[in-house]
Design a protein around this motif. Structure first.
Motif, PDB file in Angstrom:
ATOM      1  N   UNK A  45       2.923 -28.350 -22.032  1.00 29.99           N
ATOM      2  CA  UNK A  45       3.883 -27.645 -23.071  1.00 29.99           C
ATOM      3  C   UNK A  45       4.815 -27.310 -22.156  1.00 29.99           C
ATOM      4  N   UNK A  46       6.306 -28.125 -23.201  1.00 32.98           N
ATOM      5  CA  UNK A  46       7.327 -27.309 -22.862  1.00 32.98           C
ATOM      6  C   UNK A  46       7.870 -26.653 -23.922  1.00 32.98           C
ATOM      7  N   UNK A 105       7.037 -27.814 -27.114  1.00 31.78           N
ATOM      8  CA  UNK A 105       7.032 -28.993 -27.288  1.00 31.78           C
ATOM      9  C   UNK A 105       5.174 -29.214 -26.650  1.00 31.78           C
ATOM     10  N   UNK A 106       4.338 -29.258 -27.627  1.00 30.51           N
ATOM     11  CA  UNK A 106       3.412 -29.691 -26.940  1.00 30.51           C
ATOM     12  C   UNK A 106       2.782 -31.410 -26.815  1.00 30.51           C
ATOM     13  N   UNK A 140      12.031 -31.921 -11.597  1.00 30.98           N
ATOM     14  CA  UNK A 140      10.319 -31.625 -11.576  1.00 30.98           C
ATOM     15  C   UNK A 140       9.848 -30.833 -12.750  1.00 30.98           C
ATOM     16  N   UNK A 141       9.788 -29.571 -12.738  1.00 41.25           N
ATOM     17  CA  UNK A 141       9.223 -28.700 -15.181  1.00 41.25           C
ATOM     18  C   UNK A 141      10.621 -28.427 -15.393  1.00 41.25           C
ATOM     19  N   UNK A 142      11.934 -29.381 -14.753  1.00 46.58           N
ATOM     20  CA  UNK A 142      13.025 -28.854 -15.596  1.00 46.58           C
ATOM     21  C   UNK A 142      13.651 -30.113 -16.621  1.00 46.58           C
ATOM     22  N   UNK A 143      13.396 -30.283 -17.805  1.00 45.16           N
ATOM     23  CA  UNK A 143      14.279 -31.530 -19.023  1.00 45.16           C
ATOM     24  C   UNK A 143      15.172 -31.144 -19.661  1.00 45.16           C
ATOM     25  N   UNK A 144      16.608 -31.923 -18.893  1.00 53.37           N
ATOM     26  CA  UNK A 144      17.686 -32.052 -19.977  1.00 53.37           C
ATOM     27  C   UNK A 144      17.646 -33.025 -21.216  1.00 53.37           C
ATOM     28  N   UNK A 149       8.480 -26.764 -18.212  1.00 56.10           N
ATOM     29  CA  UNK A 149       7.562 -27.261 -18.983  1.00 56.10           C
ATOM     30  C   UNK A 149       6.901 -25.810 -18.152  1.00 56.10           C
ATOM     31  N   UNK A 150       5.866 -25.658 -19.063  1.00 58.63           N
ATOM     32  CA  UNK A 150       4.142 -24.520 -18.286  1.00 58.63           C
ATOM     33  C   UNK A 150       4.118 -24.414 -17.734  1.00 58.63           C
TER      34      UNK A 150
END
Length: 217
Positions: free
Chosen positions: A10-11, A31-32, A108-112, A126-127
């Motif tokens: 899940x983002x 966004x899943x 990691x859990x960060x997206x651009x 991301x959760x």
């Protein structure tokens, strides 16, 4: 082709900016993503609240028009060469004809994400509670997806929307003609996002049908 594991889960969108100075960090965007199917829901912070409502008929014409600003869509994700392409098999808004495609960078859990066909930049995170089971159930009338402790469920409207216009324009035209039934039909696609509790209950926290929020699936 399976979606890479570092894109699943899940983002939550933290921010979107556009070259013309546009900036939004208040819309609730989730966004899943499973290993194939995905679902996305975007609820503006100023969406009208109507305590006690049980259906669209309880909303005023102006409130119905505001509800049409919600966005949501689902389909399968293709990934290659640093680019994501979100195929929209189900869409709350009418088809725009513009591909949903963006270049992405992960840390990691960060997206651009940077838009390819439309100029924008989105920051996603991301959760950690979405790590775990990835499941997708495709139905004739919709889709249900799960990532860890979260889910999204979609039931399609009974008729397709015409391309070219926005949902707000379709609803506004129907209301101007005194045809609330057609306006409500246009809003009838159900997209719900929620949390799977420790008791096993699937509880809705955001939906295109606002009166479902707080209820269980």
């Amino acid at each position: 082709m399976s979606v890479p594991a570092d894109l699943t889960g899940l983002w939550r969108r933290e921010l979107i900016t556009t070259p013309d100075g546009g900036r939004d960090e208040t819309t609730t965007v989730v966004w899943l993503q499973t290993s194939s199917w995905y679902a996305d829901l975007r609820v503006p912070a100023d969406r009208p609240a109507r305590p006690g409502a049980t259906c669209f008929a309880d909303y005023s014409d102006a409130e119905l028009l505001d509800l049409a600003a919600v966005q949501g869509f689902a389909g399968e994700l293709s990934v290659g060469d640093g680019v994501c392409f979100w195929r929209r098999d189900l869409d709350y808004q009418p088809p725009s004809g513009v591909p949903d495609e963006g270049a992405f960078r992960l840390d990691g859990d960060l997206m651009i994400e940077d838009g390819i066909h439309t100029p924008y930049q989105e920051i996603w995170r991301r959760d950690p509670q979405s790590r775990g089971d990835l499941q997708a159930w495709r139905r004739e009338d919709g889709l249900r997806v799960r990532a860890g402790g979260y889910f999204m469920d979609i039931t399609e409207r009974e008729f397709p929307l015409p391309p070219g216009a926005t949902l707000a324009e379709i609803v506004q035209a129907a209301l101007a003609a005194g045809d609330r039934a057609t306006a409500i039909d246009a809003l009838s696609m159900r997209i719900s996002f929620g949390v799977i509790g420790p008791d096993g209950a699937w509880r809705i926290t955001a939906s295109t049908w606002p009166w479902l929020e707080g209820r269980t699936v």
